[in-house]
Enzyme design. Structure first.
Site, PDB file in Angstrom:
ATOM      1  CB  ALA A  29      -1.175   4.017   1.705  1.00 34.20           C
ATOM      2  CE  LYS A  81       3.923   5.765  12.311  1.00 35.39           C
ATOM      3  NZ  LYS A  81       2.967   5.584  11.217  1.00 35.39           N
ATOM      4  CG  ASP A 118       3.635   9.547  11.529  1.00 34.00           C
ATOM      5  OD1 ASP A 118       2.592   9.212  10.939  1.00 34.00           O
ATOM      6  OD2 ASP A 118       4.746   9.057  11.261  1.00 34.00           O
ATOM      7  CB  SER A 129      -4.101   2.959  12.209  1.00 33.19           C
ATOM      8  OG  SER A 129      -3.063   2.362  12.969  1.00 33.19           O
ATOM      9  CD  GLU A 152       6.812  -2.820   9.514  1.00 34.64           C
ATOM     10  OE1 GLU A 152       7.357  -3.612  10.302  1.00 34.64           O
ATOM     11  OE2 GLU A 152       7.216  -2.652   8.351  1.00 34.64           O
ATOM     12  N   GLY A 198       5.305  10.517   8.093  1.00 37.26           N
ATOM     13  CA  GLY A 198       4.022  11.175   7.906  1.00 37.26           C
ATOM     14  C   GLY A 198       3.922  12.510   8.620  1.00 37.26           C
ATOM     15  CB  SER A 220      -0.923   0.011   1.216  1.00 36.74           C
ATOM     16  OG  SER A 220      -1.801  -1.078   1.189  1.00 36.74           O
ATOM     17  CE  LYS A 278       5.053   5.099   7.241  1.00 38.01           C
ATOM     18  NZ  LYS A 278       3.646   5.468   6.993  1.00 38.01           N
TER      19      LYS A 278
END
Length: 331
Positions: A141, A192, A245, A255, A282, A137, A15, A109
């Site tokens: 995406a 994050k 972000d 998310s 991630e 960010g 993505s 990430k």
């Protein structure tokens, strides 16, 4: 080198890679590496990556698609890497000589799980002669695909590279900010995801907006402490590359890390959650890496949110008990 001399390859057909290619091809021609030939055929036929970002129309006339990583690396002097972090070893372990003196821009990430390394440390271990930068960010995406107003942060110590990346990423919908904090923005983009994951756990358990607001505020404060612990520099955490972000990753329905956590909060096991999600979250691997990094420098007691996330994901701790205990120290 002048800006006219740059040649760009994008590595990764998920993505985020698709979104970056869709932005870049408004301004430049490029080479795009995708692992599967079948996916390349589909993109050329339908002008879309229907597997990962079907709403995003692609200008395939400006794209040289290839499934040969060597071809993509040899083609360019500026390589944008947008693969999940867990695949970096497989892709690049034997490519150190090929990336010598090239510009590596990471849109990764996560962390390299085998070695607990950030992407920056991993690539510098392969070749200390590279010029390294980071794309972060706040930017999803899915919203890029819908042409919604979005923001990118480009972190680099090289002014020419920063100027060129600003030129090629800037569109009517995309605004670009330049930062010199390469380490901080990369670490923040990793952290994050952990905080979004535990936000999802709380949402899955039934906690409301009031508690989530307190949790994310505490996560912001913990983010600042952890960044300073891992990279001893003062930085304004209120900037969009850090706080912005973090907020979009914790709150957005797009998310994948929040979604992963939501499944856990609803009672799914980690293995079950992995099986039902079509994309890599991630934050799962990042939690393991960050926990052990902070254990090594005896800082984990100052990061109770990361510790609670680790206990839930890796020690099979009861999410309800962990979050209840956490709620007593973050308020």
């Amino acid at each position: 080198m002048t800006k006219d001399n740059f040649k760009v390859s994008v590595i990764g057909g998920g993505s985020w890679g698709t979104a970056l290619v869709s932005i870049l091809t408004r301004n430049i021609d490029l080479c795009w590496w995708i692992r599967r030939e079948s996916q390349i055929t589909q993109i050329l036929k339908k002008k879309r990556n229907t597997r990962y970002l079907p709403n995003c129309v692609l200008n395939t006339e400006r794209i040289n698609l290839t499934s040969s990583l060597d071809t993509a690396v040899d083609f360019s002097n500026l390589i944008i890497i947008a693969t999940p972090s867990e695949y970096l070893n497989t892709l690049f372990d034997n490519k150190g000589a090929k990336i010598n003196n090239k510009i590596i821009i990471s849109a990764v990430k996560g962390v390299i799980t085998k070695s607990n390394l950030t992407p920056q440390k991993y690539f510098f271990n392969l070749s200390p002669s590279i010029n390294y930068g980071v794309i972060s960010g706040p930017c999803h995406a899915e919203e890029v695909a819908m042409n919604k107003k979005s923001y990118l942060t480009i972190s680099t110590q090289n002014p020419l590279v920063g100027e060129y990346l600003t030129d090629i990423f800037s569109t009517n919908e995309i605004s670009v900010k330049i930062s010199k904090d390469v380490i901080g923005t990369e670490l923040s983009a990793i952290l994050k995801n952990v905080y979004a994951l535990i936000t999802g756990i709380c949402f899955g358990l039934g906690y409301g907006d009031n508690f989530l607001a307190v949790l994310i505020t505490a996560s912001t404060n913990e983010l600042k402490r952890v960044l300073f612990s891992l990279d001893n520099n003062e930085r304004s955490i209120s900037q969009s590359a850090y706080l912005g972000d973090l907020l979009v990753t914790c709150y957005s329905a797009h998310s994948r890390n929040r979604r992963f956590g939501t499944y856990i909060g609803k009672g799914y096991s980690v293995d079950s959650t992995k099986s039902v999600m079509n994309m890599v979250a991630e934050g799962y691997n990042a939690t393991h890496c960050l926990y052990h990094l902070l254990m090594e420098n005896s800082f984990i007691t100052n990061a109770p949110i990361i510790k609670a996330t680790y206990n839930i994901l890796y020690k099979d701790a009861d999410p309800e008990i962990e979050i209840d205990n956490l709620s007593k120290i973050i308020s």
